[in-house]
Scaffold this active site. Structure first.
Site, short mmCIF file in Angstrom:
data_model
loop_
_atom_site.label_atom_id
_atom_site.label_comp_id
_atom_site.label_asym_id
_atom_site.label_seq_id
_atom_site.Cartn_x
_atom_site.Cartn_y
_atom_site.Cartn_z
N SER A 138 0.80 -1.23 0.00
CA SER A 138 0.00 0.00 0.00
C SER A 138 0.83 1.28 0.00
CB SER A 138 -0.90 0.03 1.23
OG SER A 138 -2.19 -0.33 0.88
N LYS B 290 0.50 3.26 -2.97
CA LYS B 290 -0.67 4.12 -3.19
C LYS B 290 -0.28 5.60 -3.18
CE LYS B 290 -3.90 0.69 -1.38
NZ LYS B 290 -4.52 0.12 -0.19
N TYR C 212 -3.36 -1.58 -10.53
CA TYR C 212 -3.30 -1.53 -9.07
C TYR C 212 -2.32 -2.57 -8.51
CZ TYR C 212 -4.78 -2.26 -4.24
OH TYR C 212 -4.79 -2.44 -2.88
N TYR D 76 -4.57 3.09 7.67
CA TYR D 76 -5.84 2.36 7.75
C TYR D 76 -6.68 2.91 8.89
CZ TYR D 76 -2.56 -0.75 5.29
OH TYR D 76 -1.59 -1.26 4.46
N VAL E 89 1.00 -3.76 3.77
CA VAL E 89 0.92 -5.07 4.41
C VAL E 89 2.15 -5.94 4.17
CG1 VAL E 89 -1.61 -5.09 4.53
CG2 VAL E 89 -0.45 -6.13 2.56
N1 GLU Z 1 -2.16 -5.37 -2.35
C1 GLU Z 1 -2.80 -5.27 -1.07
C2 GLU Z 1 -4.29 -5.47 -1.23
O1 GLU Z 1 -4.83 -5.11 -2.24
C3 GLU Z 1 -2.48 -3.92 -0.48
C4 GLU Z 1 -2.97 -3.81 0.90
C5 GLU Z 1 -2.14 -2.95 1.78
O2 GLU Z 1 -0.90 -2.93 1.76
O3 GLU Z 1 -2.78 -2.25 2.56
O4 GLU Z 1 -4.93 -5.97 -0.35
#
Ligand code: GLU
Length: 303
Positions: free
Chosen positions: A63, A66, A187, A239, A257
């Protein structure tokens, strides 16, 4: 100022906590990582670098990507990014379907999965080769080669049923322009970027430096856009634990994660930590502790 001794002290102090937490196993490729890995790196805007432990070893940034996704999109589409995604903390798990349903298919922010998927969809409006363009963008930030891990991409494609559901849900609400599979491909590539702590800290320095990559002087974002990306990291980067991270650490940052966390001290530096075991919110246990101790000991936070 040298941070080397501070990092070594914190590393030794936090290492005994390495039994706590669980490695993310809902993406099978991530479950195979050695859970004892632990590294910390600092890069300053003056070009100094301090590191300890497994700071050079590459890991899946998940993430954290992102933020690259958002920065690239803000640089291209400006404030139009916010037409389809909000900027409020979610207070919910990163892959929550419930909140998306209640809020009519508009994700709360770009750092939960639904939000990052909408940002990826927006990038597809503008880019013919979104994966290569993202890689070029991150290489420009980092100053050297960056790679996707194809095994992680494939593992996520096979097991990412919730992300597929989020996309179909947004499509039904008119908040998706492209095909579900095309958005997932962009993504999952973004999530599967691999870097070590040192490279990760370096690639976030533009956010500590008003949108300009230190060293090369390349302007990636306007100063006000960099400020806004930092603001969204502070409020939404962890989160449903963003409030706790701001309370304990007091810095804008982003976790993934894969066990990575990167945080920014505007005007000064970026710091990255990697330890794969996560708490129940999906944030690295050792990562949070390291950053809490770092800002407490050095007195450096944004507050
Ligand atoms: N690729 C992970 C997912 O789509 C990213 C989640 C994360 O790192 O928060 O669940």
């Amino acid at each position: 100022m040298t941070f080397q001794s501070t990092l070594e002290e914190i590393y030794a102090e936090v290492r005994p906590m390495s039994g706590e937490g669980e490695v993310a196993d809902y993406i099978p490729a991530l479950a195979q990582i050695d859970s004892t890995k632990f590294g910390i790196a600092i890069e300053t805007i003056e070009g100094e670098c301090f590191q300890v432990g497994d700071a050079a070893e590459r890991f899946s940034i998940q993430s954290i990507g992102k933020v690259f996704n958002l920065a690239l999109c803000v640089g291209i589409a400006g404030d139009r990014v916010w037409d389809r995604v909000g900027m409020e903390p979610s207070g919910n798990p990163f892959n929550s379907l419930v909140q998306l349903e209640v809020e009519g298919g508009i994700p709360r922010n770009p750092f939960i999965n639904a939000g990052a998927l909408v940002v990826a969809d927006t990038l597809l409006d503008h880019l013919d080769n979104p994966n290569e363009d993202l890689l070029d963008f991150v290489q420009k930030l980092r100053g050297s080669d960056v790679h996707f891990n194809q095994k992680v991409v494939n593992s996520e494609k096979q097991h990412g049923h919730i992300n597929t559901a989020l996309l179909h849900f947004m499509k039904a609400h008119g908040n998706l322009n492209h095909e579900v599979d095309d958005v997932l491909d962009a993504y999952y590539h973004q999530c599967s970027i691999e870097m070590g702590c040192a490279g990760l800290a370096r690639s976030f320095l533009f956010l500590a430096n008003g949108g300009v990559v230190p060293g090369t002087g390349a302007r990636v974002l306007a100063a006000s856009q960099a400020k806004r990306v930092n603001a969204v990291m502070l409020t939404c980067g962890f989160y449903d634990q963003a409030g706790m991270f701001a309370y304990l650490v007091g810095l804008p940052g982003k976790s993934g994660v894969g066990g990575g966390i990167v945080a920014v001290i505007p005007g000064k530096l970026a710091i990255a930590v990697w330890s794969p075991k996560l708490n129940s919110h999906g944030n690295s246990v050792l990562g949070i502790k390291v950053l809490e101790l770092f800002t407490t000991r050095t007195g450096m936070s944004i507050f």
